[in-house]
Design a protein around this motif. Structure first.
Motif, PDB file in Angstrom:
ATOM      1  N   ASP A 223       0.846  -1.193   0.000  1.00 48.99           N
ATOM      2  CA  ASP A 223       0.000   0.000   0.000  1.00 48.99           C
ATOM      3  C   ASP A 223       0.882   1.244   0.000  1.00 48.99           C
ATOM      4  O   ASP A 223       1.830   1.336   0.780  1.00 48.99           O
ATOM      5  N   PHE A 224       0.563   2.185  -0.894  1.00 45.14           N
ATOM      6  CA  PHE A 224       1.299   3.438  -1.032  1.00 45.14           C
ATOM      7  C   PHE A 224       0.645   4.565  -0.223  1.00 45.14           C
ATOM      8  O   PHE A 224       1.059   5.714  -0.329  1.00 45.14           O
ATOM      9  N   ARG A 225      -0.387   4.258   0.565  1.00 43.29           N
ATOM     10  CA  ARG A 225      -1.149   5.303   1.251  1.00 43.29           C
ATOM     11  C   ARG A 225      -0.917   5.311   2.762  1.00 43.29           C
ATOM     12  O   ARG A 225      -1.645   5.965   3.497  1.00 43.29           O
ATOM     13  N   GLN A 226       0.120   4.631   3.210  1.00 43.95           N
ATOM     14  CA  GLN A 226       0.372   4.530   4.645  1.00 43.95           C
ATOM     15  C   GLN A 226       0.881   5.858   5.202  1.00 43.95           C
ATOM     16  O   GLN A 226       1.876   6.395   4.728  1.00 43.95           O
ATOM     17  N   GLU A 227       0.220   6.369   6.212  1.00 43.38           N
ATOM     18  CA  GLU A 227       0.686   7.557   6.910  1.00 43.38           C
ATOM     19  C   GLU A 227       1.229   7.155   8.278  1.00 43.38           C
ATOM     20  O   GLU A 227       0.910   6.078   8.793  1.00 43.38           O
ATOM     21  N   GLY A 228       2.048   8.001   8.869  1.00 44.57           N
ATOM     22  CA  GLY A 228       2.634   7.653  10.160  1.00 44.57           C
ATOM     23  C   GLY A 228       3.724   6.618   9.997  1.00 44.57           C
ATOM     24  O   GLY A 228       4.468   6.618   9.009  1.00 44.57           O
ATOM     25  N   PRO A 229       3.857   5.692  10.972  1.00 47.17           N
ATOM     26  CA  PRO A 229       4.901   4.659  10.883  1.00 47.17           C
ATOM     27  C   PRO A 229       4.769   3.853   9.596  1.00 47.17           C
ATOM     28  O   PRO A 229       3.667   3.510   9.171  1.00 47.17           O
ATOM     29  N   GLN A 230       5.901   3.540   8.986  1.00 48.20           N
ATOM     30  CA  GLN A 230       5.929   2.785   7.748  1.00 48.20           C
ATOM     31  C   GLN A 230       6.198   1.310   8.067  1.00 48.20           C
ATOM     32  O   GLN A 230       6.805   0.981   9.087  1.00 48.20           O
ATOM     33  N   SER A 231       5.759   0.419   7.172  1.00 52.18           N
ATOM     34  CA  SER A 231       5.871  -1.016   7.434  1.00 52.18           C
ATOM     35  C   SER A 231       6.554  -1.711   6.266  1.00 52.18           C
ATOM     36  O   SER A 231       6.040  -1.674   5.140  1.00 52.18           O
ATOM     37  N   TRP A 232       7.679  -2.342   6.560  1.00 57.17           N
ATOM     38  CA  TRP A 232       8.380  -3.161   5.563  1.00 57.17           C
ATOM     39  C   TRP A 232       8.770  -4.470   6.246  1.00 57.17           C
ATOM     40  O   TRP A 232       9.928  -4.662   6.630  1.00 57.17           O
ATOM     41  N   ASP A 233       7.802  -5.354   6.422  1.00 58.17           N
ATOM     42  CA  ASP A 233       7.984  -6.536   7.261  1.00 58.17           C
ATOM     43  C   ASP A 233       7.648  -7.825   6.513  1.00 58.17           C
ATOM     44  O   ASP A 233       6.695  -7.867   5.721  1.00 58.17           O
ATOM     45  N   ILE A 234       8.405  -8.884   6.828  1.00 59.28           N
ATOM     46  CA  ILE A 234       8.149 -10.223   6.315  1.00 59.28           C
ATOM     47  C   ILE A 234       8.155 -11.169   7.509  1.00 59.28           C
ATOM     48  O   ILE A 234       9.155 -11.241   8.244  1.00 59.28           O
ATOM     49  N   VAL A 235       7.039 -11.860   7.730  1.00 64.61           N
ATOM     50  CA  VAL A 235       6.891 -12.773   8.867  1.00 64.61           C
ATOM     51  C   VAL A 235       6.776 -14.193   8.322  1.00 64.61           C
ATOM     52  O   VAL A 235       5.883 -14.478   7.500  1.00 64.61           O
ATOM     53  N   VAL A 236       7.657 -15.074   8.784  1.00 63.81           N
ATOM     54  CA  VAL A 236       7.676 -16.459   8.320  1.00 63.81           C
ATOM     55  C   VAL A 236       7.439 -17.381   9.511  1.00 63.81           C
ATOM     56  O   VAL A 236       8.242 -17.405  10.455  1.00 63.81           O
ATOM     57  N   GLU A 237       6.332 -18.114   9.475  1.00 62.30           N
ATOM     58  CA  GLU A 237       6.029 -19.096  10.516  1.00 62.30           C
ATOM     59  C   GLU A 237       6.657 -20.434  10.130  1.00 62.30           C
ATOM     60  O   GLU A 237       6.463 -20.925   9.003  1.00 62.30           O
ATOM     61  N   THR A 238       7.406 -21.014  11.049  1.00 62.39           N
ATOM     62  CA  THR A 238       8.087 -22.285  10.788  1.00 62.39           C
ATOM     63  C   THR A 238       7.852 -23.260  11.932  1.00 62.39           C
ATOM     64  O   THR A 238       7.293 -22.904  12.976  1.00 62.39           O
ATOM     65  N   ASP A 239       8.302 -24.503  11.739  1.00 63.76           N
ATOM     66  CA  ASP A 239       8.210 -25.501  12.794  1.00 63.76           C
ATOM     67  C   ASP A 239       9.114 -25.179  13.983  1.00 63.76           C
ATOM     68  O   ASP A 239       8.977 -25.768  15.054  1.00 63.76           O
ATOM     69  N   ARG A 240      10.009 -24.204  13.810  1.00 58.95           N
ATOM     70  CA  ARG A 240      10.926 -23.806  14.879  1.00 58.95           C
ATOM     71  C   ARG A 240      10.580 -22.446  15.453  1.00 58.95           C
ATOM     72  O   ARG A 240      11.347 -21.868  16.205  1.00 58.95           O
ATOM     73  N   GLY A 241       9.411 -21.922  15.092  1.00 54.60           N
ATOM     74  CA  GLY A 241       8.982 -20.629  15.590  1.00 54.60           C
ATOM     75  C   GLY A 241       8.903 -19.593  14.486  1.00 54.60           C
ATOM     76  O   GLY A 241       8.979 -19.912  13.297  1.00 54.60           O
ATOM     77  N   THR A 242       8.760 -18.329  14.887  1.00 51.96           N
ATOM     78  CA  THR A 242       8.526 -17.228  13.943  1.00 51.96           C
ATOM     79  C   THR A 242       9.817 -16.472  13.652  1.00 51.96           C
ATOM     80  O   THR A 242      10.512 -16.015  14.565  1.00 51.96           O
TER      81      THR A 242
END
Length: 313
Positions: A223-242
């Motif tokens: 999304d190009f419309r984010q105001e305030g804090p910006q988010s550039w995150d990748i979350v990967v759930e695995t058998d050993r945790g996040t």
């Protein structure tokens, strides 16, 4: 090649001044010999030209060019450089279409020169440790959130919401370049929704879903419309945790809470790109990975187009 690579930087916008110029100055294997731009300012003490034809006509000795122009005009400039026997560094995305990049790759191979399709986010410090961790993990899901303010990061750059300008995929392709690097198996798009402002020809937001042959679910929210804090995150759930990559890959948090890498966004990425470019130039090889661009093209092919409110800067 003896001595440093004599490089011309073409397209002197924000990314060229903020990232390319400092990275070149810090690299002993490369010397900034010329800048080229119709509108952007040059660099003090460096020859400046209006376009690549003026650079060619000058007779200045150049070994390579780095192209920081909008993608819509990049192919023609790169083709002129290849015809001169100059090695070519392409800022991301490497072209406006897959066909353009394929043609440039073939032309570079025929000329025996190096072509580099650069993906700066892959050089963020958290990416390679994340890839190593995931190589032997059971991956259960991947969630990408890439939301930023176009008015902050692309002020006055109307081309980005024009046809061929990629819209929200200009930053979103950075996320895709990381995901295609860290995941051990290829994946493909299953469906997408693309939000087009009523007065623009490129999307301002996108929601994407992917899968691989083993059924791994991958979702992405751009999304190009984010105001305030910006988010550039990748979350990967695995058998050993996040496992989480924050700040565009600059900060990696492993399942045990440890952070093996953490630095400012973009810090070191362009230095890594220019080290890689120097390596392939000296080796007379190319590095052209089109996987991130292919996913963007597939999103346009597969996605449902939704019309949203007009964008006014």
């Amino acid at each position: 090649m003896s001595g440093p690579i004599r490089l011309a930087l073409i397209g002197m916008g924000k990314i060229a001044h903020d990232q390319h110029v400092p990275a070149i100055a810090a690299d002993a294997d490369i010397v900034l010999t010329a800048t080229v731009s119709r509108n952007g300012e040059g660099v003090a003490g460096v020859a400046h030209f209006r376009d690549i034809d003026d650079l060619i006509a000058s007779g200045l000795e150049i070994d390579a060019v780095a192209l920081c122009t909008p993608p819509q005009v990049r192919r023609a400039i790169a083709a002129r450089a290849i015809a001169q026997g100059w090695h070519v560094f392409l800022e991301k995305p490497p072209g406006a279409t897959l066909a353009e990049v394929a043609q440039l790759s073939a032309a570079a191979d025929a000329a025996g020169i190096s072509l580099f399709a650069s993906w700066h986010s892959r050089y963020a410090p958290g990416v390679e440790p994340a890839r190593a961790f995931l190589a032997d993990a059971e991956i259960r899901s991947v969630t990408v959130t890439w939301r930023e303010d176009i008015r902050v990061w692309h002020p006055g750059q109307g081309w980005i919401l024009e046809a061929g300008g990629f819209g929200v995929f200009d930053p979103g392709i950075n996320a895709l370049s990381i995901v295609t690097r860290i995941l051990p198996r290829p994946f493909f798009i299953t469906d997408a929704e693309l939000d087009f402002p009523s007065n623009c020809a490129a999307p301002i937001a996108a929601r994407l879903r992917f899968a691989d042959d083993l059924g791994l679910a991958i979702s992405a929210d751009f999304d190009f419309r984010q105001e305030g804090p910006q988010s550039w995150d990748i979350v990967v759930e695995t058998d050993r945790g996040t496992l989480t990559l924050h700040d565009g890959g600059a900060r990696l948090v492993l399942p045990d809470g440890s952070e093996p890498s953490h630095s400012a966004a973009l810090h070191g990425e362009y230095s890594g790109l220019y080290r890689r470019f120097a390596e392939i130039v000296h080796a007379r090889t190319s590095d052209v990975d089109i996987a991130p661009l292919r996913h963007v093209a597939d999103a346009f092919l597969r996605g449902e187009r939704l019309t949203v409110e007009p964008f006014i800067e």
